[in-house]
Motif scaffolding. Sequence first.
Motif, short mmCIF file in Angstrom:
data_model
loop_
_atom_site.label_atom_id
_atom_site.label_comp_id
_atom_site.label_asym_id
_atom_site.label_seq_id
_atom_site.Cartn_x
_atom_site.Cartn_y
_atom_site.Cartn_z
N LEU A 122 21.55 41.89 -1.55
CA LEU A 122 21.29 43.31 -1.36
C LEU A 122 22.59 44.05 -1.07
CD1 LEU A 122 18.15 43.35 0.97
CD2 LEU A 122 18.24 43.96 -1.45
N GLU A 123 22.72 45.23 -1.61
CA GLU A 123 23.91 46.04 -1.38
C GLU A 123 24.10 46.31 0.11
OE1 GLU A 123 25.21 50.45 -2.67
OE2 GLU A 123 24.66 49.12 -4.32
N SER A 124 23.02 46.62 0.82
CA SER A 124 23.12 46.91 2.26
C SER A 124 23.61 45.69 3.04
CB SER A 124 21.77 47.39 2.80
OG SER A 124 20.78 46.40 2.58
N PHE A 125 23.13 44.50 2.69
CA PHE A 125 23.56 43.27 3.36
C PHE A 125 25.02 42.96 3.02
CE2 PHE A 125 23.87 38.59 3.76
CZ PHE A 125 23.54 38.48 5.10
N TYR A 126 25.39 43.17 1.78
CA TYR A 126 26.77 42.94 1.35
C TYR A 126 27.73 43.81 2.16
CZ TYR A 126 31.02 43.13 -1.44
OH TYR A 126 32.33 43.09 -1.84
N TYR A 127 27.46 45.11 2.22
CA TYR A 127 28.38 46.01 2.93
C TYR A 127 28.36 45.78 4.44
CZ TYR A 127 29.41 48.22 -1.46
OH TYR A 127 29.83 48.44 -2.75
N LEU A 128 27.23 45.41 4.99
CA LEU A 128 27.16 45.10 6.41
C LEU A 128 28.00 43.87 6.76
CD1 LEU A 128 25.43 45.39 9.23
CD2 LEU A 128 24.38 43.33 8.30
N SER A 129 27.99 42.88 5.89
CA SER A 129 28.57 41.57 6.24
C SER A 129 29.99 41.35 5.72
CB SER A 129 27.66 40.46 5.71
OG SER A 129 27.50 40.57 4.32
N THR A 130 30.57 42.35 5.09
CA THR A 130 31.90 42.15 4.50
C THR A 130 32.92 43.16 5.02
OG1 THR A 130 31.27 43.47 2.58
CG2 THR A 130 31.03 41.06 2.39
N GLY A 131 32.97 43.30 6.33
CA GLY A 131 34.01 44.15 6.91
C GLY A 131 35.39 43.62 6.56
N LEU A 132 35.48 42.30 6.49
CA LEU A 132 36.70 41.62 6.08
C LEU A 132 36.30 40.46 5.19
CD1 LEU A 132 39.78 41.02 6.35
CD2 LEU A 132 39.20 39.60 8.30
N ILE A 133 36.88 40.39 4.01
CA ILE A 133 36.65 39.26 3.11
C ILE A 133 37.96 38.47 3.05
CG2 ILE A 133 36.08 38.50 0.77
CD1 ILE A 133 34.51 41.12 0.44
N ALA A 134 37.89 37.19 3.41
CA ALA A 134 39.08 36.35 3.43
C ALA A 134 38.89 35.18 2.47
CB ALA A 134 39.34 35.83 4.83
N ALA A 135 39.78 35.09 1.49
CA ALA A 135 39.79 33.95 0.59
C ALA A 135 40.51 32.82 1.31
CB ALA A 135 40.51 34.30 -0.70
N VAL A 136 39.87 31.66 1.40
CA VAL A 136 40.45 30.52 2.10
C VAL A 136 40.91 29.52 1.03
CG1 VAL A 136 40.06 28.73 3.82
CG2 VAL A 136 38.84 30.91 4.00
N PRO A 137 42.22 29.42 0.82
CA PRO A 137 42.71 28.50 -0.20
C PRO A 137 42.60 27.04 0.26
CG PRO A 137 44.55 29.57 0.89
CD PRO A 137 43.29 30.17 1.46
N SER A 138 42.60 26.15 -0.69
CA SER A 138 42.54 24.72 -0.35
C SER A 138 43.85 24.28 0.27
CB SER A 138 42.23 23.90 -1.60
OG SER A 138 43.30 24.03 -2.52
N LEU A 139 43.82 23.16 0.97
CA LEU A 139 45.01 22.66 1.65
C LEU A 139 46.13 22.31 0.67
CD1 LEU A 139 43.67 20.48 4.58
CD2 LEU A 139 44.98 22.60 4.72
#
Length: 168
Positions: A122-139
Motif C-alpha cells: 500500500l502507498e500509505s504503508f510504504y510512505y509511513l515505513s520508509t523515512g530512511l531507506i538504506a541499502a545494505v551491501p554484502s560483506l
Amino acid sequence: AAFSRVPVALIGALGVGKEWLARAIHAAQFGAAGRFLVVDCRAVPVDVLRQELLADRPAAKGARGVLREPGDGTLLLKGPLQLPQDLQSELTQRFRDPAHGWRLMLSERTPLEAGLADGRLLESFYYLSTGLIAAVPSLHERKEDLEDLCSMVDRKSTRLNSSHTVIS
C-alpha cells in the motif's frame, strides 16, 4: 537514524546483516530499556501476526497485541512484501497514532518500490515505513568493515541479545 524514531527500511540480500544492523540502531536509541521485536512476515500466519501485534482484547494466552501495550521499542518486520494489504492498513493506522511508542523498521531482500509498483505494498504503508531507506551491501563489497564488524559483534553480542523477542 539511531537517535530518532524515523522508520528505517533496510534493503539487501540474504545474510548481509540487516537484522544485526536493525538491532544496533535499536540499541543506540533504546539501550536495554526498549523491546526489540522481530517478526518474519514470511513464516508467521497472518491471523497470528494480527493477534500478536494488534489484538485489542486478550488472546488465549491472556495477552493483548504487543503494539496495544504501553511502552517503547522497535518492531522489525522481515519480508513486509508478504503482508496482506488489510494488515498493512491496520499497521499504518497504529503507527500514525502520536501516542504510539514503537519504532517501525523493515528488512527486505528486494526494493520496496517493486512491491509498490505491482500492488503488493500500500502507498500509505510504504510512505509511513520508509523515512530512511538504506541499502545494505554484502560483506564482500565492504571488506574494509569486516574487522571492525567482528570486533563489535564480539563486544556487543551478549548485550544485544538480552531483551529481544522473536516471533517466527
